[in-house]
Design a protein around this motif. Structure first.
Motif, PDB file in Angstrom:
ATOM      1  N   ASP A   1      -5.674   1.873   4.921  1.00  0.00           N
ATOM      2  CA  ASP A   1      -5.723   1.110   3.666  1.00  0.00           C
ATOM      3  C   ASP A   1      -5.003  -0.233   3.813  1.00  0.00           C
ATOM      4  OD1 ASP A   1      -7.163   3.080   2.436  1.00  0.00           O
ATOM      5  OD2 ASP A   1      -5.450   3.984   1.394  1.00  0.00           O
ATOM      6  N   ALA A   2      -3.871  -0.208   4.538  1.00  0.00           N
ATOM      7  CA  ALA A   2      -3.109  -1.447   4.732  1.00  0.00           C
ATOM      8  C   ALA A   2      -3.915  -2.455   5.544  1.00  0.00           C
ATOM      9  CB  ALA A   2      -1.783  -1.138   5.418  1.00  0.00           C
TER      10      ALA A   2
ATOM     11  N   MET B   1       0.805  -1.210   0.000  1.00  0.00           N
ATOM     12  CA  MET B   1       0.000   0.000   0.000  1.00  0.00           C
ATOM     13  C   MET B   1       0.841   1.265   0.000  1.00  0.00           C
ATOM     14  SD  MET B   1      -3.001  -1.123  -0.241  1.00  0.00           S
ATOM     15  CE  MET B   1      -3.697   0.524  -0.268  1.00  0.00           C
ATOM     16  N   ARG B   2       2.106   1.131   0.385  1.00  0.00           N
ATOM     17  CA  ARG B   2       2.946   2.329   0.462  1.00  0.00           C
ATOM     18  C   ARG B   2       4.404   1.925   0.319  1.00  0.00           C
ATOM     19  NH1 ARG B   2       2.684   7.445   4.442  1.00  0.00           N
ATOM     20  NH2 ARG B   2       4.903   7.908   4.628  1.00  0.00           N
ATOM     21  N   THR B   3       5.164   2.749  -0.371  1.00  0.00           N
ATOM     22  CA  THR B   3       6.594   2.480  -0.519  1.00  0.00           C
ATOM     23  C   THR B   3       7.446   3.545   0.161  1.00  0.00           C
ATOM     24  OG1 THR B   3       6.597   3.669  -2.634  1.00  0.00           O
ATOM     25  CG2 THR B   3       6.273   1.259  -2.696  1.00  0.00           C
ATOM     26  N   LYS B   4       6.884   4.721   0.412  1.00  0.00           N
ATOM     27  CA  LYS B   4       7.628   5.808   1.047  1.00  0.00           C
ATOM     28  C   LYS B   4       7.777   5.542   2.541  1.00  0.00           C
ATOM     29  CE  LYS B   4       7.411  10.814   1.843  1.00  0.00           C
ATOM     30  NZ  LYS B   4       6.580  12.042   1.679  1.00  0.00           N
ATOM     31  N   LEU B   5       8.999   5.748   3.056  1.00  0.00           N
ATOM     32  CA  LEU B   5       9.240   5.538   4.479  1.00  0.00           C
ATOM     33  C   LEU B   5       8.389   6.483   5.320  1.00  0.00           C
ATOM     34  CD1 LEU B   5      13.142   5.222   4.594  1.00  0.00           C
ATOM     35  CD2 LEU B   5      11.462   3.375   4.602  1.00  0.00           C
ATOM     36  N   PHE B   6       7.997   6.013   6.484  1.00  0.00           N
ATOM     37  CA  PHE B   6       7.328   6.908   7.428  1.00  0.00           C
ATOM     38  C   PHE B   6       8.346   7.894   7.997  1.00  0.00           C
ATOM     39  CE2 PHE B   6       3.522   4.739   6.995  1.00  0.00           C
ATOM     40  CZ  PHE B   6       2.551   5.233   7.857  1.00  0.00           C
ATOM     41  N   PRO B   7       7.927   9.132   8.278  1.00  0.00           N
ATOM     42  CA  PRO B   7       8.888  10.142   8.741  1.00  0.00           C
ATOM     43  C   PRO B   7       9.480   9.793  10.101  1.00  0.00           C
ATOM     44  CG  PRO B   7       6.632  10.960   8.911  1.00  0.00           C
ATOM     45  CD  PRO B   7       6.562   9.679   8.147  1.00  0.00           C
ATOM     46  N   ALA B   8      10.701  10.247  10.310  1.00  0.00           N
ATOM     47  CA  ALA B   8      11.389  10.007  11.583  1.00  0.00           C
ATOM     48  C   ALA B   8      10.707  10.771  12.708  1.00  0.00           C
ATOM     49  CB  ALA B   8      12.850  10.434  11.470  1.00  0.00           C
TER      50      ALA B   8
ATOM     51  N   ILE C   1       3.342  -1.674   5.015  1.00  0.00           N
ATOM     52  CA  ILE C   1       3.765  -0.361   5.529  1.00  0.00           C
ATOM     53  C   ILE C   1       5.276  -0.368   5.698  1.00  0.00           C
ATOM     54  CG2 ILE C   1       3.622   1.235   7.477  1.00  0.00           C
ATOM     55  CD1 ILE C   1       1.057   1.167   5.977  1.00  0.00           C
ATOM     56  N   PRO C   2       5.998   0.543   5.062  1.00  0.00           N
ATOM     57  CA  PRO C   2       7.460   0.544   5.171  1.00  0.00           C
ATOM     58  C   PRO C   2       7.927   0.978   6.555  1.00  0.00           C
ATOM     59  CG  PRO C   2       6.713   2.489   4.009  1.00  0.00           C
ATOM     60  CD  PRO C   2       5.501   1.636   4.216  1.00  0.00           C
ATOM     61  N   LEU C   3       9.167   0.714   6.825  1.00  0.00           N
ATOM     62  CA  LEU C   3       9.759   1.098   8.095  1.00  0.00           C
ATOM     63  C   LEU C   3       9.834   2.619   8.214  1.00  0.00           C
ATOM     64  CD1 LEU C   3      12.729  -1.423   8.198  1.00  0.00           C
ATOM     65  CD2 LEU C   3      10.605  -1.581   9.481  1.00  0.00           C
TER      66      LEU C   3
END
Length: 420
Positions: free
Chosen positions: A407-408, A1-8, A323-325
């Motif tokens: 969504d995930a 559902m997502r490839t962009k990393l979650f913000p720090a 969900i990416p890291l």
């Protein structure tokens, strides 16, 4: 559902840099002296930090320490806990909450948790009070305040000290009162992954003048100064070096000014996830009592594997794959369970802490019988088998990020037959 990393999860800004430089430019990185002098209480940044916490919570006294663990140990000591005493504590918390009790050679008595808030079950608490009980260690787990009115009332009836481990609930409220003013002593954490931080640090709040003095003695080699201030009760007034540095205090003061904004951000994200994920059959969002403000250190969901038809750990692994890291670490923002119930750890199962002779859990000094058998806190074990803990709501994540989380979850739920 997502490839962009979650913000720090990084909210250190110019304010903290300026504060650190102010401390550096003073030349005093720590102004504590382990002797009777005004500097026994620390330098200007320590005093500024402690005043800021008093102003924020409304408590009379703040005693800074170098970690929440240090604060817990100091609070247990200040409560005059010693060998043969029992302290009631929940088993669903970070191990330090109970270890602080063992530090003073006392015996933790584990009280089960409430199935909704995951804080101390006050009915089980009442059942486990004995003539040996000296204090009650409460934990505001995940950020929800415990039932403090009931706990304080029972404590008053039995002449017990209440220590509130609020590492996960800064800024929380209970019946209109700030956490930090509810118990005899309340400890907050400034560890790096908490709501606000200064790397490592903590602060103990109290309205009691005598407890404040005892906390200060334990923090800073108290045995060296008790003659100067004519301490009458020497019990546990020997001290450690639990002192916070000037740099950490300066950064902590700047962080405290940001707490309410960061907390509002968490709550907005958490409320969105509660509403949306709560629509999925078998996913139950956390309970927030009408008279409490939840600080959402983590956001928990109860998972009904029978209703979903997929084992919890499998479901969580599938959501993690969608969900990416985050940018700042290498493990997911979602996990099955929280911590192993403390009494199941080897120290309690084998009853070995100091030496090899089962001290302090057994011996001539202790007239009770420590029960750490599996099943002694059944709600705790049931909750840990069903709970999912998440950190998606942490700042600076946005509502758009939360939509990806929803969504995930929905995608995994929709394809649960494939997981089976």
């Amino acid at each position: 559902m997502r490839t962009k990393l979650f913000p720090a999860h990084n909210f250190i800004g110019e304010e903290e840099k300026e504060a650190a430089h102010r401390a550096l430019n003073s030349g005093n990185l720590s102004q504590f002296i382990g002797g009777w002098h005004d500097d026994f209480f620390g330098g200007p940044e320590i005093k500024r930090f402690e005043k800021a916490w008093c102003d924020y919570t409304g408590a009379k006294h703040a005693v800074s320490v170098n970690s929440n663990t240090s604060g817990l140990c100091a609070a247990v000591g200040a409560a005059d806990v010693g060998p043969g005493d029992e302290v009631l504590v929940v088993p669903y918390t970070m191990v330090a909450t109970a270890t602080a009790i063992v530090t003073y050679n006392a015996v933790p008595v584990f009280v089960d948790i409430d199935p909704e808030t995951f804080c101390m079950d006050t009915e089980d608490m009442k059942r486990k009070i004995t003539p040996r009980t000296k204090a009650i260690m409460v934990v505001d787990l995940f950020g929800h305040p415990a039932d403090m009115d009931t706990i304080m009332e029972v404590a008053k009836q039995h002449d017990l000290i209440v220590i509130e481990d609020s590492a996960q609930s800064p800024g929380g409220t209970y019946k209109g009162r700030k956490v930090g003013t509810l118990a005899h002593m309340t400890i907050f954490s400034l560890n790096y992954h908490k709501h606000i931080h200064c790397g490592e640090g903590g602060v103990v709040m109290t309205d009691d003048d005598e407890l404040c003095t005892r906390l200060q003695l334990i923090r800073n080699h108290g045995e060296a100064v008790v003659p100067d201030i004519k301490v009458k009760n020497l019990s546990n007034t020997f001290g450690w070096n639990l002192r916070l540095t000037e740099i950490s205090a300066a950064i902590g003061t700047a962080q405290l000014a940001k707490l309410d904004g960061l907390l509002d951000h968490r709550i907005e994200n958490a409320n969105f996830l509660n509403e949306e994920l709560g629509k999925i059959p078998g996913i139950t969002p956390p309970v927030v009592k009408y008279d409490s403000k939840h600080s959402y250190y983590v956001q928990s969901f109860m998972y009904d594997a029978e209703l979903v038809g997929v084992p919890r750990d499998t479901f969580v692994e599938a959501v993690s794959a969608e969900i990416p890291l985050p940018e700042d670490r290498e493990f997911p923002l979602i996990s099955p369970g929280y911590v192993t119930p403390i009494y199941l750890l080897p120290m309690y199962q084998q009853k070995i802490a100091y030496g090899k002779n089962h001290y302090p859990f057994e011996g001539d000094h202790y007239e009770g019988e420590a029960n750490y058998a599996p099943g002694c806190c059944p709600v705790t074990e049931k909750v840990n088998a069903q709970i999912i803990t998440t950190e998606f709501m942490r700042p600076p994540c946005t509502l758009e990020d939360m939509k990806d989380v929803v969504d995930a979850f929905n995608k995994v739920y929709t394809h649960r037959d494939t997981l089976r």
